[in-house]
Design an enzyme around this catalytic site. Structure first.
Site, PDB file in Angstrom:
ATOM      1  N   ARG A 159       0.842  -1.205   0.000  1.00 14.90           N
ATOM      2  CA  ARG A 159       0.000   0.000   0.000  1.00 14.90           C
ATOM      3  C   ARG A 159       0.868   1.242   0.000  1.00 14.90           C
ATOM      4  NH1 ARG A 159      -4.936  -1.826   4.075  1.00 14.90           N
ATOM      5  NH2 ARG A 159      -4.722  -3.998   3.473  1.00 14.90           N
ATOM      6  N   SER A 219      -7.872  -1.558   0.791  1.00 19.22           N
ATOM      7  CA  SER A 219      -8.819  -1.931   1.831  1.00 19.22           C
ATOM      8  C   SER A 219      -9.490  -0.734   2.501  1.00 19.22           C
ATOM      9  CB  SER A 219      -8.096  -2.808   2.849  1.00 19.22           C
ATOM     10  OG  SER A 219      -9.004  -3.470   3.650  1.00 19.22           O
ATOM     11  N   HIS A 220      -9.260  -0.588   3.811  1.00 17.77           N
ATOM     12  CA  HIS A 220      -9.953   0.460   4.562  1.00 17.77           C
ATOM     13  C   HIS A 220      -9.284   1.821   4.416  1.00 17.77           C
ATOM     14  CE1 HIS A 220      -6.736  -1.275   6.871  1.00 17.77           C
ATOM     15  NE2 HIS A 220      -6.649  -0.159   7.560  1.00 17.77           N
ATOM     16  N   ASP A 258     -15.985  -2.457   4.713  1.00 11.16           N
ATOM     17  CA  ASP A 258     -14.896  -1.554   4.304  1.00 11.16           C
ATOM     18  C   ASP A 258     -14.688  -1.515   2.786  1.00 11.16           C
ATOM     19  OD1 ASP A 258     -13.705  -4.054   3.957  1.00 11.16           O
ATOM     20  OD2 ASP A 258     -11.741  -3.364   4.598  1.00 11.16           O
ATOM     21  N   ASP A 299     -12.772  -2.968   0.513  1.00 11.14           N
ATOM     22  CA  ASP A 299     -12.825  -4.191  -0.290  1.00 11.14           C
ATOM     23  C   ASP A 299     -13.800  -5.226   0.268  1.00 11.14           C
ATOM     24  OD1 ASP A 299     -11.241  -4.657   1.903  1.00 11.14           O
ATOM     25  OD2 ASP A 299      -9.680  -5.749   0.844  1.00 11.14           O
ATOM     26  N   ASP A 314     -14.093  -6.821   3.121  1.00 11.14           N
ATOM     27  CA  ASP A 314     -13.759  -7.949   3.994  1.00 11.14           C
ATOM     28  C   ASP A 314     -13.931  -7.633   5.480  1.00 11.14           C
ATOM     29  OD1 ASP A 314     -11.530  -6.332   4.057  1.00 11.14           O
ATOM     30  OD2 ASP A 314     -10.089  -7.871   3.468  1.00 11.14           O
ATOM     31  N   ARG A 315     -14.114  -6.361   5.826  1.00 17.04           N
ATOM     32  CA  ARG A 315     -14.366  -6.035   7.239  1.00 17.04           C
ATOM     33  C   ARG A 315     -15.846  -5.791   7.470  1.00 17.04           C
ATOM     34  NH1 ARG A 315      -9.642  -2.180   9.590  1.00 17.04           N
ATOM     35  NH2 ARG A 315      -7.923  -3.338   8.684  1.00 17.04           N
ATOM     36  N   THR A 358      -1.247 -11.002  13.808  1.00 14.13           N
ATOM     37  CA  THR A 358      -2.198 -10.138  13.097  1.00 14.13           C
ATOM     38  C   THR A 358      -2.094 -10.346  11.589  1.00 14.13           C
ATOM     39  OG1 THR A 358      -2.133  -8.486  14.838  1.00 14.13           O
ATOM     40  CG2 THR A 358      -2.759  -7.717  12.642  1.00 14.13           C
ATOM     41  N   GLU A 402     -10.606 -11.195  13.839  1.00 15.16           N
ATOM     42  CA  GLU A 402      -9.621 -10.241  14.327  1.00 15.16           C
ATOM     43  C   GLU A 402     -10.374  -9.079  14.954  1.00 15.16           C
ATOM     44  OE1 GLU A 402      -5.753  -9.940  12.048  1.00 15.16           O
ATOM     45  OE2 GLU A 402      -7.196  -9.875  10.429  1.00 15.16           O
ATOM     46  N   SER A 424      -9.875  -6.176  14.503  1.00 15.61           N
ATOM     47  CA  SER A 424      -9.916  -5.081  13.539  1.00 15.61           C
ATOM     48  C   SER A 424     -11.120  -5.189  12.598  1.00 15.61           C
ATOM     49  CB  SER A 424      -8.626  -5.080  12.741  1.00 15.61           C
ATOM     50  OG  SER A 424      -8.422  -6.357  12.157  1.00 15.61           O
ATOM     51  N   LYS A 461     -11.252 -12.878   5.183  1.00 15.63           N
ATOM     52  CA  LYS A 461     -12.355 -12.415   6.011  1.00 15.63           C
ATOM     53  C   LYS A 461     -13.435 -11.899   5.072  1.00 15.63           C
ATOM     54  CE  LYS A 461      -9.803  -8.121   7.176  1.00 15.63           C
ATOM     55  NZ  LYS A 461      -8.492  -8.342   6.550  1.00 15.63           N
TER      56      LYS A 461
HETATM   57  C1  VG1 Z   1      -4.743  -4.178   9.952  1.00 15.33           C
HETATM   58  C2  VG1 Z   1      -5.452  -4.973  11.032  1.00 15.33           C
HETATM   59  C3  VG1 Z   1      -5.328  -6.460  10.741  1.00 15.33           C
HETATM   60  C4  VG1 Z   1      -5.892  -6.755   9.341  1.00 15.33           C
HETATM   61  C5  VG1 Z   1      -5.164  -5.896   8.328  1.00 15.33           C
HETATM   62  C6  VG1 Z   1      -5.721  -6.046   6.931  1.00 15.33           C
HETATM   63  O1  VG1 Z   1      -3.365  -4.479   9.967  1.00 15.33           O
HETATM   64  O2  VG1 Z   1      -4.935  -4.658  12.293  1.00 15.33           O
HETATM   65  O3  VG1 Z   1      -6.011  -7.169  11.738  1.00 15.33           O
HETATM   66  O4  VG1 Z   1      -5.732  -8.108   9.023  1.00 15.33           O
HETATM   67  O5  VG1 Z   1      -5.275  -4.510   8.677  1.00 15.33           O
HETATM   68  O6  VG1 Z   1      -7.080  -5.743   6.874  1.00 15.33           O
HETATM   69  P1  VG1 Z   1      -2.297  -3.523  10.680  1.00 15.33           P
HETATM   70  O7  VG1 Z   1      -0.966  -4.128  10.368  1.00 15.33           O
HETATM   71  O8  VG1 Z   1      -2.496  -2.156  10.089  1.00 15.33           O
HETATM   72  O9  VG1 Z   1      -2.630  -3.530  12.121  1.00 15.33           O
HETATM   73  V1  VG1 Z   1      -7.751  -5.143   5.451  1.00 15.33           V
HETATM   74  O10 VG1 Z   1      -9.320  -5.040   5.647  1.00 15.33           O
HETATM   75  O11 VG1 Z   1      -6.795  -3.814   5.243  1.00 15.33           O
HETATM   76  O12 VG1 Z   1      -7.288  -6.265   4.244  1.00 15.33           O
HETATM   77 CO    CO Z   2     -10.345  -4.778   3.869  1.00 14.35          CO
END
Ligand code: VG1
Ligand code: CO
Length: 646
Positions: free
Chosen positions: A101, A204-205, A369, A371, A373-374, A437, A456, A458, A469
């Site tokens: 990213r 993602s988010h 979110d 994509d 998955d959340r 994580t 998770e 998150s 997810k």
């Molecule tokens: C975050 C979350 C983690 C999740 C990851 C990807 O990672 O804490 O639990 O799996 O995002 O989610 P980090 O390293 O920023 O804590 V997603 O929805 O961005 O694919």
């Molecule tokens: Co996501």
């Protein structure tokens, strides 16, 4: 064969070998049957949306259709011309928790994306993609359309035979939006059983648009996010790359369903919604959910946050399951998510939170979110923490969800996620796993048949129906539980609510109060120093030592040994665990695109019935204060307050 072993078989000479043949004209076939992919032929005929012309690329990065003056035509395998384009290594292309990213302006620098994609092909065993089938999708964010053309041309340039691209007819034809995390798995498991891997164009988010983020994830052959053995290899290859193999083919029109052929290479644009819907129907009792959503005394709201689930929400919740047409908020996917931050939590999903905490709130609210998955689950005036959510789903899965009719095989959570799920595993006597994580760590356990439901903190919840997810799955799991509990309720009778279900769960298992404090985009130097300071503190701390009123049981930097392939992962988060079960955990995020994001996780277990309903921030205040003082967070980061509290 284990992935690591297969990668060792890779030799750079086999990757570079090419054969020659002659180019052929591109053929576009819309709505025509494809012999070996008969399921998709029926999907193509469903396409009825207005067709818009594809947008032409205006980015300075590489374009395969234009032969660069410095490129050489080296071979024409499979009926198409392949150009070898000279390039130079680019620093910093290391994959984080989930994909690579960066800001859009970084990804659009010359060859930035192309280098990474080529490095990926250089990292896979040739037999994994040569003549193989790949899947491509994304969350509809800015730069996806241009990026898709680059990925397609490099995939063809490296010998892939076919690429499936997800297109959402339901929303807008010109921007293909799909949650490939859903597509790739359904392709792989349910339909083809032969996809070799998939690309997800998503950060993602993280927010989208010219000034914000873009990202790419690679999911491997069983649909799971690529393990670190592969992502480390990709990173290594980005540091030595010197040429990119690009097919000399025009931009492919991704705005309409159908097959475009160039020699033996083809791109098929498919409708992922119908396919995903079919998968969900095999997991859940749709009739049961419909019986709830069509009740006049139950109101449902789903906030797609202008992200990919906007394309899925209406066909699934409204058309299939009978929710009211007004129940979908922000349902049109937009390239910049409507200037929003597509992260379903109490801070960023403001529209939904205001409704759910306002007067005359609906009974059930959910969001997902960028994509898809959340997920976030809310009841009327009630927030379900993701750690509780996965525990409640696991505890109720067998009776409410047909997919689990024989009971879950095992449960798992990421290390910082609260221990609520552990208690369910204990009670149901199920195998239980604690992983670092990131969703990629669940895949091996699922493939080995040891894990069915995991989550998770998150806002990620899912099961082994796929290897990612899955936000919509989580919403349907919750709707199934509420529907099951209310199945005998007559109109006018008081319904069992989301908060009733959670409170009942706390009464049975106790409550794990949980909160996460995020300090986004801190100076990296201060954040790294804080982690070093904490590591040093861990090495000096001894069990029995007092931290305020808490007594230390153990302090460590979490290390994980994958029970299936033996991979060892160290430095996965600093933990202070106290004798009463309370925990403080510190990590640096691996998904940010600038600076360092510090995450502090705080958890405390409570069984005293009179305290179960307390506000989490109030209940956790002493532990939060301790977490901030132990880490000297304010001194190291200069931050007075977190950016986000969940
Ligand atoms: C975050 C979350 C983690 C999740 C990851 C990807 O990672 O804490 O639990 O799996 O995002 O989610 P980090 O390293 O920023 O804590 V997603 O929805 O961005 O694919
Ligand atoms: Co996501």
């Amino acid at each position: 064969m284990a992935l690591t072993a297969r990668i060792n078989l890779l030799s750079s000479s086999t990757l570079r070998s090419r054969s020659s043949s002659t180019p052929s004209n591109a053929v576009l076939t819309v709505s025509s049957p494809i012999s070996s992919f008969s399921v998709f032929s029926s999907l193509t005929s469903l396409f009825t949306a207005p067709r818009l012309p594809p947008r032409t690329s205006h980015f300075p990065s590489i374009k395969a259709s234009s032969s660069s003056s410095s490129s050489t035509t080296i071979a024409e395998p499979e009926g198409i011309k392949i150009n070898s384009i000279p390039t130079k290594p680019i620093e910093g292309q290391k994959t984080g928790t989930s994909g690579l990213r960066k800001k859009v302006k970084v990804f659009t620098e010359e060859n930035y994306l192309a280098n990474w994609i080529q490095a990926l092909f250089n990292s896979l065993p040739r037999e994994d993609y040569k003549n193989g089938l790949l899947v491509l999708g994304g969350d509809g964010r800015y730069f996806n359309r241009e990026a898709a053309q680059i990925i397609i041309k490099i995939a063809a340039g490296n010998g892939a035979r076919k690429i499936l691209v997800g297109n959402c007819k339901a929303v807008f034809a010109a921007v293909f939006t799909s949650n490939t995390s859903l597509i790739s798995i359904t392709m792989i498991y349910d339909i083809l059983g032969k996809a070799n891997g998939g690309f997800i164009m998503s950060a993602s988010h993280n927010p989208g648009g010219p000034e914000y983020d873009w990202g790419i994830k690679f999911n491997y052959s069983s649909g799971q996010p690529a393990p670190e053995s592969i992502t480390d290899k990709i990173y290594g290859n980005t540091l030595s790359i010197n040429e990119i193999n690009m097919a000399d083919i025009p931009d492919v029109d991704l705005s309409r369903l159908g097959v475009t052929k160039y020699g033996n290479f083809s791109v098929e644009v498919i409708d992922p919604v119908s396919d995903y819907l079919e998968l969900l129907e095999s997991v859940f009792d749709f009739q049961l959910i419909r019986s709830l959503l069509s009740r006049s005394d139950f109101r449902f709201t789903f906030d797609a946050m202008h992200a990919v689930t906007g394309a899925y929400a209406k066909p699934i919740f409204v058309d299939k399951l009978g929710a009211g047409p007004d129940s979908i908020l922000n349902g049109v996917p937009l390239e910049d998510f409507g200037h929003g931050h597509p992260d379903p939590n109490l801070t960023y999903a403001k529209d939904l939170v205001n409704i759910m905490y306002g007067g005359n709130a609906p009974d059930f609210g959910a969001a997902s979110d960028g994509d898809g998955d959340r997920n976030m689950i809310l009841g009327s005036g009630f927030f379900v923490t993701p750690s509780d959510s996965v525990a409640v789903i696991a505890a109720n899965a067998q009776e409410a969800i047909p997919y689990f009719r024989n009971g879950p095989k095992g449960l798992a959570r990421s290390m910082p996620t609260s221990g609520a799920l552990d208690r369910v595993a204990d009670k149901l006597k199920l195998p239980f796993f604690e992983v670092p994580t990131g969703w990629k760590f669940f895949g091996n356990l699922m493939d080995a048949g040891k894990l069915s439901i995991c989550g998770e903190e998150s806002f990620g919840t899912g099961s082994d129906h796929i290897r990612e997810k899955d936000g919509i799955w989580a919403v349907l799991a919750w709707l199934s539980i509420i529907a099951y509990q209310n199945k005998d309720k007559k109109p006018g009778e008081q319904l069992v609510s989301v908060s009733d279900v959670v409170k009942e769960h706390w009464a049975t298992y106790g409550r794990n109060f949980f909160s996460r404090y995020d300090y986004e985009e801190c100076e990296s130097e201060g954040a790294n120093k804080m982690m070093e300071y904490l590591r040093d503190l861990v090495s000096k701390s001894k069990p029995g030592e007092k931290f305020g009123s808490y007594v230390l049981q153990v302090a460590d930097d979490f290390m994980y040994v994958d029970p299936i392939d033996g991979t060892i992962l160290s430095k996965q988060g600093i933990r202070f665990v106290f004798t009463d079960g309370s925990k403080i955990i510190y990590r640096l995020s691996g998904t940010g695109s600038a600076g360092a994001t510090v995450r502090v996780y705080i958890e405390q277990f409570e069984t005293d019935v009179s305290k179960l309903d307390a506000d989490a921030q109030t209940a956790l205040k002493p532990l939060i204060d301790l977490a901030l003082s132990v880490s000297k967070l304010k001194d190291f980061t200069g931050r007075e307050k977190p950016t986000v509290i969940t």
